[in-house]
Design an enzyme around this catalytic site. Structure first.
Site, PDB file in Angstrom:
ATOM      1  N   TYR A  21       9.046   6.181  -0.304  1.00  0.00           N
ATOM      2  CA  TYR A  21       9.904   6.290   0.882  1.00  0.00           C
ATOM      3  C   TYR A  21      10.265   4.899   1.401  1.00  0.00           C
ATOM      4  CZ  TYR A  21      11.326   6.961   5.717  1.00  0.00           C
ATOM      5  OH  TYR A  21      12.012   6.897   6.904  1.00  0.00           O
ATOM      6  N   LYS A  78     -15.054  -1.993 -10.904  1.00  0.00           N
ATOM      7  CA  LYS A  78     -14.806  -0.622 -10.459  1.00  0.00           C
ATOM      8  C   LYS A  78     -16.130   0.069 -10.207  1.00  0.00           C
ATOM      9  CE  LYS A  78     -11.089   1.981  -9.852  1.00  0.00           C
ATOM     10  NZ  LYS A  78      -9.840   1.507  -9.249  1.00  0.00           N
ATOM     11  N   GLY A  84       9.584  11.001  -7.236  1.00  0.00           N
ATOM     12  CA  GLY A  84       8.503  11.037  -6.252  1.00  0.00           C
ATOM     13  C   GLY A  84       8.889  10.247  -5.018  1.00  0.00           C
ATOM     14  N   VAL A  85       8.798  10.877  -3.847  1.00  0.00           N
ATOM     15  CA  VAL A  85       9.166  10.194  -2.600  1.00  0.00           C
ATOM     16  C   VAL A  85       7.985  10.268  -1.634  1.00  0.00           C
ATOM     17  CG1 VAL A  85      11.013   9.825  -0.923  1.00  0.00           C
ATOM     18  CG2 VAL A  85      11.504  11.097  -3.014  1.00  0.00           C
ATOM     19  N   GLY A  86       6.841   9.777  -2.088  1.00  0.00           N
ATOM     20  CA  GLY A  86       5.664   9.690  -1.237  1.00  0.00           C
ATOM     21  C   GLY A  86       5.744   8.486  -0.320  1.00  0.00           C
ATOM     22  N   HIS A  87       4.603   8.046   0.196  1.00  0.00           N
ATOM     23  CA  HIS A  87       4.583   6.966   1.189  1.00  0.00           C
ATOM     24  C   HIS A  87       5.210   5.678   0.659  1.00  0.00           C
ATOM     25  CE1 HIS A  87       2.282   9.409   3.887  1.00  0.00           C
ATOM     26  NE2 HIS A  87       1.274   9.534   3.034  1.00  0.00           N
ATOM     27  N   VAL A  88       4.807   5.253  -0.536  1.00  0.00           N
ATOM     28  CA  VAL A  88       5.331   4.002  -1.097  1.00  0.00           C
ATOM     29  C   VAL A  88       6.805   4.149  -1.444  1.00  0.00           C
ATOM     30  CG1 VAL A  88       5.175   2.372  -3.019  1.00  0.00           C
ATOM     31  CG2 VAL A  88       3.080   3.233  -1.947  1.00  0.00           C
TER      32      VAL A  88
END
Length: 366
Positions: free
Chosen positions: A186, A80, A180-184
């Protein structure tokens, strides 16, 4: 913090301090374990309160990437980079050019990628100085948006968890509560809807939730109520630390499987899920599609090859449950053990000297 004592305790290999006065760069590169291959991990930029806090974050995140990469079956170690600074006002081209040169100086021991506080555009600048970077613009040969690939991996892992909980991996008719309905998420909802699952969704951004309601016939609930809904599967796909003392008591599901990072607030909450009879698909195993996808760029990106590897998350999750039963431990510990066993196996296998050992960064040249 006694840095060398901490590094010895958790078997870290290298901690690199990078500074450039002209650009204001202050960065730390952590390389945890490279038994499986070069260390891969993202580059985070954050307003750390102190240098010690930044070092601790680099060490913690680097070790986490070792486990994630190993559990995903990748021939990569963990690392990292953290940059001390405000990503909204402290960035400049010279900073990332300088850091790219430091990474190049490690000669492939560490490969970076986008993370919190950094962007694809930042990776493009890094790419001007080093080839040891992934997640650059598609013009430079990257895979593009990783969300569909990550979501497919979560979907496959969810099916494996369903098989463990219900004896059958079919999600048809199952009620899945998606937080949560973000990009992933969805893209995950799309897979679930296509298989015939019933969706209950929530999101602090009402527009995201409304999209799922309109396109997938999902039911919307207020964000505070998502833990209380009657469902078969709870899919955390937003913030971390949402499995905690308060929420575990409220959950009415048989499976927890979602894309969010660091879902357990504390490790003991994984044990509490087990005691409640809830099957938990460990987050860093089920959401590994993103890192699998970006790692494929090192070979010259091939979508079909990446998706085939991501499909294997199904078997990885089943193996976690198998180890949990074998050793009598919760699934979150079984995931760690799966990663550790793979690293130890390869440590023994690679004890034989090779003058020109093959690895991911020289794979196409051998």
């Amino acid at each position: 913090m006694k840095i060398f004592d901490y590094m010895e305790k958790y078997d870290y290999e290298q901690l690199v301090m990078c500074q450039d006065k002209e650009s204001g760069l202050k960065a730390i590169i952590c390389i945890h374990v490279t038994t499986l291959g070069p260390a891969l991990g993202g580059m985070r930029m954050w307003t750390y309160a102190s240098e010690e806090e930044a070092i601790e974050d680099a060490l913690r995140l680097g070790r986490g990437m070792t486990y994630k990469n190993a559990a995903a079956g990748l021939n990569l170690g963990g690392g990292k980079t953290v940059i001390i600074g405000d990503p909204r006002k402290d960035k400049n081209e010279a900073m990332f050019r300088a850091l790219g040169r430091f990474i190049q100086g490690l000669n492939g021991r560490y490969i970076t990628a986008e993370d919190v506080g950094t962007t694809v555009e930042d990776m493009d600048i890094i790419h001007e100085e080093t080839r040891y970077v992934t997640g650059v613009s598609p013009a430079f040969g990257s895979s593009g948006n990783p969300s569909p690939v990550t979501a497919y991996g979560v979907y496959r892992g969810m099916k494996a968890a369903a098989k463990e909980a219900f004896g059958d991996d079919s999600l048809e008719g199952k009620v899945v509560a998606v937080q949560g309905v973000g990009h992933v998420a969805y893209e995950l909802c799309k897979h679930l809807h296509n298989e015939g699952a019933k969706l209950i969704v929530t999101d602090i951004n009402k527009e995201n939730a409304d999209r799922a309601v309109q396109e997938f016939g999902a039911e919307f609930v207020h964000p505070d109520k998502i833990y209380d809904v009657e469902c078969d599967i709870f899919a955390p796909c937003a913030l971390g630390a949402i499995i905690n003392d308060e929420t575990i008591e409220r959950l009415k599901c048989k499976v927890v499987a979602g894309s969010a990072n660091n879902q357990l607030k504390e490790e003991r909450h994984g044990k509490m899920l087990e005691e409640k009879g809830i099957v938990y698909a460990p987050d860093y195993v089920i959401n590994a599609g993103g890192v699998i996808n970006v790692a494929d760029e090192l070979l010259g990106y091939n979508r079909e090859r990446a998706m085939k590897k991501v499909e294997g998350i199904y078997d990885k999750i089943l193996k976690v449950f198998e180890i949990a039963k074998r050793d009598g431990i919760p699934s979150y510990l079984a995931a760690d053990r799966m990663a550790e066993e793979r690293i130890e196996m390869m440590r023994k296998t690679r004890s034989t000297f090779l003058q020109d050992q093959r690895n991911l960064i020289n794979f196409n040249n051998k």
